[in-house]
Design an enzyme around this catalytic site. Structure first.
Site, PDB file in Angstrom:
ATOM      1  CE1 TYR A 173     -12.777 -26.473  43.167  1.00  0.00           C
ATOM      2  CE2 TYR A 173     -12.589 -28.848  42.874  1.00  0.00           C
ATOM      3  CZ  TYR A 173     -13.217 -27.655  42.594  1.00  0.00           C
ATOM      4  OH  TYR A 173     -14.295 -27.634  41.741  1.00  0.00           O
ATOM      5  CE  LYS A 177     -15.856 -26.340  44.639  1.00  0.00           C
ATOM      6  NZ  LYS A 177     -16.928 -25.351  44.379  1.00  0.00           N
TER       7      LYS A 177
END
Ligand code: NAD
Length: 310
Positions: A173, A177
């Site tokens: 993640y 991101k």
């Protein structure tokens, strides 16, 4: 916050069936936008699909007196993302804003992560931002070339404190991101000539993605997803005409402008030929001038102690 446009502006919000995306969409509807409500409708880990959440938000927007259409595209599907952009143009005849908000979590440490956890997180969080951004950018570029005018369009992409501040347990993640943040600055620089602005939002809110770690009633009250959406409305509006390539954190009453990585300290070797021994000799001095990568606790403290806007 209004736009100087003769008819209702149009925006797409991805992942708008629930959580932050739903709040962004409702806030934009209240600001006079007609909307494409995209949501695949799956679980928080990206499995499954259900068109009910998007349809419910469409009904809420219609009740506010604006027009909306549901779109069930998986944003990580390049062609489906293109069809979503076309859906806005076919339905409303224009596209002024794109809010890439859809995201999932597949938390694992790097030692425990599976290929599926890695691929799905990168697909939805990173490619699922790049694909709609690409198709919208191509549409706006062509429109600007046709008319000879800048298009006055705005994109908000969603990053996370996890990526900006390297949270443990979220390698997939965080990679996606942080990729979103850097890609957005690149896109802002590339698209400025067509009149397209691209900014980045790291939200903080209690939603189904975070309620497992933010459990108390106090946190639910202080970190309402709707508290984040005014920044999205602002960034899509003409009031933000000069703001592009910027990264913001918003949540719990705090608004933070984030400094992206920049060179910290450096030394040059006169003839260009460093040796490993010389590097070892200067390393303490070099690192003394650059702090370790910030962690999420420091970033949270910064948000919570930001001066009051009075
Ligand atoms: N809640 C927070 O504090 C927080 C913090 C940092 C970043 N974020 C980011 O904010 C965004 C919104 O998260 P949220 O907390 O509202 O979560 P959420 O799970 O409530 O909402 C995310 C929505 O995205 C949709 N979605 C997932 N994959 C999709 C796909 N492939 N195509 C289309 N739609 C898809 C889901 O169906 C869901 O409705 C995400 O990008 C998330 O990573 C949230």
């Amino acid at each position: 916050m209004s736009n100087n446009r003769s008819e209702s502006p149009v925006a797409i919000v991805t992942g708008a069936g629930r959580g932050l995306g739903r709040e962004h969409a409702l806030a934009l509807a209240k600001a006079g936008y007609n909307l494409v409500i995209n949501d695949l409708g799956g679980a928080g880990d990206g499995t499954g699909a259900d068109n009910t959440p998007a349809q419910q938000v469409v009904a809420e927007i219609e009740a506010l007196g604006q027009q909306a259409v549901a779109n069930g595209a998986d944003v990580s599907n390049w062609a489906a993302a293109g069809e979503m952009i076309q859906c806005a143009i076919d339905t409303f005849g224009r596209l002024d804003g794109l809010v890439n908000n859809a995201g999932i979590l597949r938390d694992r440490t790097i030692a425990n992560i599976t290929e599926e956890d890695w691929d799905l997180s990168i697909a939805v969080n990173l490619k699922g931002t790049a694909a709609p951004l690409h198709h919208a950018a191509a549409y706006w570029r062509d429109l600007s070339k046709q008319t000879g005018e800048p298009v006055n369009a705005s994109v908000v992409n969603t990053t996370s404190a996890s990526g900006l501040y390297s949270m443990v347990g979220q390698s997939n993640y965080a990679a996606a991101k942080m990729g979103v943040a850097s890609m957005s600055v690149v896109a802002a620089r590339e698209l400025a000539r067509y009149g397209v602005r691209v900014n980045v939002l790291a939200p903080a809110a209690v939603t189904r993605l975070t309620e497992g770690v933010m459990k108390t009633e106090d946190l639910k009250q202080r970190l309402q997803p709707g508290f984040v959406s005014p920044l999205v409305v602002y960034l899509l509006s003409d009031a933000a005409a000069e703001v592009s390539g910027r990264v913001f954190e918003m949540g719990g009453g705090s608004l933070v402008a984030v400094d992206m990585p920049r060179p910290g300290a450096g030394l040059r070797h006169a003839d260009g030929e460093w040796t490993a021994e010389r590097i070892a000799a200067v390393m303490p001095q070099l690192l003394a001038e650059v702090p370790d990568a910030p962690n999420s606790a420091e970033a949270m403290k910064f948000m919570l102690t930001a001066p009051l806007d009075e």
